[in-house]
Scaffold this active site. Sequence first.
Site, PDB file in Angstrom:
ATOM      1  N   THR A  19       0.823  -1.214   0.000  1.00  0.00           N
ATOM      2  CA  THR A  19       0.000   0.000   0.000  1.00  0.00           C
ATOM      3  C   THR A  19       0.855   1.261   0.000  1.00  0.00           C
ATOM      4  O   THR A  19       1.998   1.242   0.470  1.00  0.00           O
ATOM      5  CB  THR A  19      -0.901  -0.010   1.263  1.00  0.00           C
ATOM      6  OG1 THR A  19      -1.517   1.261   1.402  1.00  0.00           O
ATOM      7  CG2 THR A  19      -0.091  -0.278   2.528  1.00  0.00           C
ATOM      8  N   ASP A  20       0.271   2.357  -0.474  1.00  0.00           N
ATOM      9  CA  ASP A  20       0.963   3.653  -0.409  1.00  0.00           C
ATOM     10  C   ASP A  20       1.037   4.167   1.033  1.00  0.00           C
ATOM     11  O   ASP A  20       1.773   5.110   1.318  1.00  0.00           O
ATOM     12  CB  ASP A  20       0.271   4.686  -1.320  1.00  0.00           C
ATOM     13  CG  ASP A  20      -1.178   4.962  -0.949  1.00  0.00           C
ATOM     14  OD1 ASP A  20      -1.726   4.281  -0.058  1.00  0.00           O
ATOM     15  OD2 ASP A  20      -1.769   5.882  -1.551  1.00  0.00           O
ATOM     16  N   TYR A  76      -1.702  -0.542  10.990  1.00  0.00           N
ATOM     17  CA  TYR A  76      -1.870  -1.233   9.705  1.00  0.00           C
ATOM     18  C   TYR A  76      -0.694  -0.911   8.785  1.00  0.00           C
ATOM     19  O   TYR A  76      -0.049  -1.808   8.233  1.00  0.00           O
ATOM     20  CB  TYR A  76      -3.193  -0.812   9.044  1.00  0.00           C
ATOM     21  CG  TYR A  76      -3.239  -1.133   7.554  1.00  0.00           C
ATOM     22  CD1 TYR A  76      -3.328  -2.450   7.100  1.00  0.00           C
ATOM     23  CD2 TYR A  76      -3.168  -0.108   6.600  1.00  0.00           C
ATOM     24  CE1 TYR A  76      -3.348  -2.738   5.739  1.00  0.00           C
ATOM     25  CE2 TYR A  76      -3.182  -0.394   5.239  1.00  0.00           C
ATOM     26  CZ  TYR A  76      -3.269  -1.704   4.806  1.00  0.00           C
ATOM     27  OH  TYR A  76      -3.271  -1.997   3.469  1.00  0.00           O
TER      28      TYR A  76
END
Length: 332
Positions: free
Chosen positions: A125-126, A152
């Site tokens: 993810t970014d 996360y």
Amino acid sequence: MARKLLVTGGCGFIGSNFISYWFSRYPKDSITNLDALTYAGHLSSTAHFADNKNYHFIKGSILNKRVVERAMKDVDIVVHFAAESHVDRSIKNPTLFLETNVLGTQVLLESALRNKIKRFHHISTDEVYGALEFNTGEKFSEETSYRPRSPYAASKAASDHLVQSYAHTFGLPTTITNCSNNFGPFQDPEKFIPRLITNCIEDRKVMLYGDGLNVRDWLHVEDHCRAIDLVITKGSINNTYCIGGQVDEVSNLEVATRVLNYFNKSTDQIAFVTDRLGHDRRYAVNWTKIRTELGWKPRYQFDEWLTATIKWYEENTAWWRPLKERAEKLYR
Ligand code: NAD
Ligand code: TDX
């Protein structure tokens, strides 16, 4: 020659879209889907390809070494989606995120190495890059330093580092993609866009965290799947590619307003609720590398495909209604 893929997390949002995409493009390949069927895994998302003779489902956890070893047998390519993926849940229960996202990835890497897998592709993810300020024009790229800010994001960052370490230390052939927020069919109603749409359909208020001005870089899930395909088939080994959407900077408030407009509802339906702890302000991705090296660019323009996504949720109430109450309970 037909290849054998192991997809982890193929009953989730992006994983199930990816399996559909892959079968439509490479019908001779076979796919084993290893998924633990957590609250985020739905067999109903796989119903349209479950009967394909080249599709095999294993219900099991990536933390279970024995199950992983069995699933990895004779596999050519691993595409690793399985994860705890919801930031709000990571604030409530970080430990589960470390177990699944970090330790689970390591179990897969060990098994991939033992089984001499030809490619281990890791979906990331970014959010590992942190957050950007408003009006700076700055974007994340493959050169951006890691600055994860939620449990996360920290767990995904750790998993990226592990993948890179297995490439460097043990010579495992890996690739990583770091993408922005996906939208499209089969996304769980606990995430922002599906929650927005399904709340409108059910005549509930639409919830915006804080001032609603946070910005996300919306990527249609099919554009994401096409990018993964290119990276797996043409990307350079032990490389990272950033993937973003075809969208002008759009705040959560603007997204909510567009969805409300579609339903002819007024912005009075918006409830501004307590902000998420540590809420990242803005994400934006520079996808120059994948465009210049692999010729990828997003095809799905946000506005048009937001409408298509709303229609999908209108037409597929049988898919999301059974998930809706559990999703709303999370926020009470
Ligand atoms: P999701 O939450 O919809 O699905 C996750 C899937 O993984 C579920 O089917 C779940 O049952 C499975 N799973 C969870 N723990 C497991 C375990 N221990 N063993 C086996 N399976 C397990 O997630 P998603 O939105 O489809 O995201 C997929 C991947 O893409 C994740 O790695 C996520 O970090 C990444 N990602 C998602 C987005 C996004 O916008 N959704 C953006 C960037 C990156
Ligand atoms: O009800 C809501 N109201 C609201 O304002 C919800 C659920 C979210 N939000 C905001 C928070 C974010 O600014 O909307 C934005 C998007 O929220 P999420 O859908 O929870 O996504 P985000 O936190 O941005 O993370 C997502 O994109 C990156 C995925 O869930 C991650 O798995 C991915 O890595």
